[in-house]
Scaffold this motif. Structure first.
Motif, PDB file in Angstrom:
ATOM      1  N   UNK A 107      16.581 -20.393 -21.313  1.00 17.88           N
ATOM      2  CA  UNK A 107      15.380 -19.552 -21.170  1.00 17.88           C
ATOM      3  C   UNK A 107      15.697 -18.256 -20.424  1.00 17.88           C
ATOM      4  N   UNK A 108      15.175 -17.162 -20.933  1.00 17.00           N
ATOM      5  CA  UNK A 108      15.416 -15.845 -20.359  1.00 17.00           C
ATOM      6  C   UNK A 108      14.167 -15.346 -19.638  1.00 17.00           C
ATOM      7  N   UNK A 109      14.388 -14.576 -18.566  1.00 16.36           N
ATOM      8  CA  UNK A 109      13.278 -13.915 -17.892  1.00 16.36           C
ATOM      9  C   UNK A 109      13.082 -12.537 -18.515  1.00 16.36           C
ATOM     10  N   UNK A 110      11.831 -12.076 -18.637  1.00 16.52           N
ATOM     11  CA  UNK A 110      11.598 -10.741 -19.192  1.00 16.52           C
ATOM     12  C   UNK A 110      12.271  -9.654 -18.355  1.00 16.52           C
ATOM     13  N   UNK A 111      12.761  -8.641 -19.043  1.00 12.21           N
ATOM     14  CA  UNK A 111      13.348  -7.466 -18.385  1.00 12.21           C
ATOM     15  C   UNK A 111      12.615  -6.212 -18.874  1.00 12.21           C
ATOM     16  N   UNK A 112      11.310  -6.266 -18.768  1.00 13.81           N
ATOM     17  CA  UNK A 112      10.482  -5.225 -19.358  1.00 13.81           C
ATOM     18  C   UNK A 112      10.495  -3.926 -18.570  1.00 13.81           C
ATOM     19  N   UNK A 113      11.048  -3.943 -17.368  1.00 19.19           N
ATOM     20  CA  UNK A 113      11.069  -2.713 -16.575  1.00 19.19           C
ATOM     21  C   UNK A 113      11.917  -1.619 -17.229  1.00 19.19           C
ATOM     22  N   UNK A 114      12.764  -1.984 -18.172  1.00 18.74           N
ATOM     23  CA  UNK A 114      13.558  -0.977 -18.887  1.00 18.74           C
ATOM     24  C   UNK A 114      12.701  -0.162 -19.862  1.00 18.74           C
ATOM     25  N   UNK A 115      11.559  -0.700 -20.274  1.00 15.71           N
ATOM     26  CA  UNK A 115      10.839  -0.147 -21.421  1.00 15.71           C
ATOM     27  C   UNK A 115       9.418   0.277 -21.065  1.00 15.71           C
ATOM     28  N   UNK A 116       8.938   1.299 -21.757  1.00 15.62           N
ATOM     29  CA  UNK A 116       7.591   1.821 -21.540  1.00 15.62           C
ATOM     30  C   UNK A 116       6.559   0.985 -22.288  1.00 15.62           C
ATOM     31  N   UNK A 117       5.368   0.925 -21.739  1.00 14.62           N
ATOM     32  CA  UNK A 117       4.274   0.220 -22.406  1.00 14.62           C
ATOM     33  C   UNK A 117       3.817   1.031 -23.617  1.00 14.62           C
ATOM     34  N   UNK A 118       3.523   0.322 -24.708  1.00 13.42           N
ATOM     35  CA  UNK A 118       3.082   0.982 -25.936  1.00 13.42           C
ATOM     36  C   UNK A 118       1.588   1.295 -25.865  1.00 13.42           C
ATOM     37  N   UNK A 119       1.179   2.314 -26.609  1.00 17.53           N
ATOM     38  CA  UNK A 119      -0.224   2.728 -26.591  1.00 17.53           C
ATOM     39  C   UNK A 119      -1.095   1.890 -27.515  1.00 17.53           C
ATOM     40  N   UNK A 120      -0.484   1.218 -28.489  1.00 14.28           N
ATOM     41  CA  UNK A 120      -1.247   0.401 -29.432  1.00 14.28           C
ATOM     42  C   UNK A 120      -0.870  -1.072 -29.289  1.00 14.28           C
ATOM     43  N   UNK A 121      -1.821  -1.952 -29.546  1.00 19.72           N
ATOM     44  CA  UNK A 121      -1.588  -3.387 -29.430  1.00 19.72           C
ATOM     45  C   UNK A 121      -0.869  -3.902 -30.668  1.00 19.72           C
ATOM     46  N   UNK A 122       0.113  -4.763 -30.452  1.00 20.23           N
ATOM     47  CA  UNK A 122       0.921  -5.294 -31.556  1.00 20.23           C
ATOM     48  C   UNK A 122       1.248  -6.748 -31.255  1.00 20.23           C
ATOM     49  N   UNK A 123       1.109  -7.615 -32.249  1.00 20.57           N
ATOM     50  CA  UNK A 123       1.460  -9.029 -32.112  1.00 20.57           C
ATOM     51  C   UNK A 123       2.744  -9.294 -32.891  1.00 20.57           C
ATOM     52  N   UNK A 124       3.861  -9.528 -32.212  1.00 22.25           N
ATOM     53  CA  UNK A 124       5.140  -9.688 -32.911  1.00 22.25           C
ATOM     54  C   UNK A 124       5.232 -10.995 -33.685  1.00 22.25           C
ATOM     55  N   UNK A 125       6.096 -10.990 -34.689  1.00 19.76           N
ATOM     56  CA  UNK A 125       6.425 -12.185 -35.468  1.00 19.76           C
ATOM     57  C   UNK A 125       7.939 -12.317 -35.511  1.00 19.76           C
ATOM     58  N   UNK A 126       8.420 -13.542 -35.679  1.00 19.28           N
ATOM     59  CA  UNK A 126       9.859 -13.782 -35.761  1.00 19.28           C
ATOM     60  C   UNK A 126      10.451 -12.988 -36.920  1.00 19.28           C
ATOM     61  N   UNK A 127      11.561 -12.322 -36.657  1.00 23.60           N
ATOM     62  CA  UNK A 127      12.328 -11.502 -37.598  1.00 23.60           C
ATOM     63  C   UNK A 127      11.750 -10.098 -37.774  1.00 23.60           C
ATOM     64  N   UNK A 128      10.669  -9.760 -37.075  1.00 20.94           N
ATOM     65  CA  UNK A 128      10.190  -8.384 -37.112  1.00 20.94           C
ATOM     66  C   UNK A 128      11.251  -7.442 -36.545  1.00 20.94           C
ATOM     67  N   UNK A 129      11.387  -6.279 -37.162  1.00 24.19           N
ATOM     68  CA  UNK A 129      12.191  -5.208 -36.592  1.00 24.19           C
ATOM     69  C   UNK A 129      11.242  -4.350 -35.777  1.00 24.19           C
ATOM     70  N   UNK A 130      11.517  -4.228 -34.488  1.00 21.71           N
ATOM     71  CA  UNK A 130      10.614  -3.541 -33.579  1.00 21.71           C
ATOM     72  C   UNK A 130      11.330  -2.393 -32.877  1.00 21.71           C
ATOM     73  N   UNK A 131      10.536  -1.520 -32.280  1.00 16.27           N
ATOM     74  CA  UNK A 131      11.099  -0.432 -31.488  1.00 16.27           C
ATOM     75  C   UNK A 131      10.513  -0.488 -30.087  1.00 16.27           C
TER      76      UNK A 131
END
Length: 208
Positions: A107-131
């Motif tokens: 199990x991994x801990x989130x490392x979200x401090x590297x990344x900016x919060x997005x302006x729009x809401x998005x629900x990810x799915x397995x195998x999605x290519x995301x930015x």
């Protein structure tokens, strides 16, 4: 430090244009010399994952078969790689490392401090290519989702190695990211400041 993934083979030349489809003869095993989980594709070809033993669950330290579920995940990940600016060899590497990250990492801990919060809401799915966008310099980075959680998802970097925020981020590196940092990416172009690995570093290499 994570290294990029490599294919290993002995005996003859192997072209990545050949059909690369899972069979019931594929098997996983842990190689203590390389400190890596290996996938034996044939007597002439091995795949070495990029994750060291300290990141892996105890179940991988023995030999076991490449399952039907693994094969389904391989096709799912590989089919979603078509829009990426990667070679076929890199797409295969990314797909197999996606299986390892989803099924065999601790199990991994989130490392979200590297990344900016997005302006729009998005629900990810397995195998999605995301930015995602780097917090410090706004650099756009491409990832593939390999495991989805309610608030954070496990992703692997789906572009060549790059440097940002005083850290080198490696191809196929696994990072857990809060979902509000992710956005769906239909197509991704390689950023100008990528550290592009030489072709010979990413192709099959002899081990005989």
């Amino acid at each position: 430090m994570l290294s990029f993934n490599i294919y290993l083979y002995c005996g003859g030349n192997i072209s990545m244009k050949m059909a690369f489809r899972p069979t019931d003869g594929w098997r996983w095993y842990f190689d203590r010399e390389y400190d890596s989980l290996m996938l034996e594709v044939s007597s002439d070809m091995l795949f070495r994952s990029c994750y060291p033993s300290k990141m892996l669950i105890p179940d991988v330290f023995s030999e076991f078969s490449f399952s039907v579920s693994d094969a389904a995940s391989y096709y799912q990940f590989h089919n979603c790689c078509h829009s990426l600016n990667l070679t076929e060899s890199q797409k295969i590497q990314l797909s197999i490392n996606g299986i390892v990250a989803a099924n065999f990492l601790k199990p991994q801990m989130p490392k979200s401090w590297y990344f900016s919060q997005q302006s729009t809401e998005y629900t990810p799915k397995v195998a999605d290519i995301v930015k995602v966008y780097m917090q410090e310099d706004g650099l756009e980075v491409c990832m593939m989702v390999v495991e989805v959680g309610e608030h954070a998802s496990l992703c692997i970097i789906a572009q060549p190695t790059f440097f940002s925020m005083n850290k080198t981020f490696y191809f196929s590196e696994a990072i857990k990211v809060m979902n509000d940092r992710l956005a769906l990416a239909q197509q991704f172009a390689q950023p100008d400041n990528s550290i592009v690995l030489d072709d010979e570093e990413l192709e099959l290499k002899a081990i005989s």
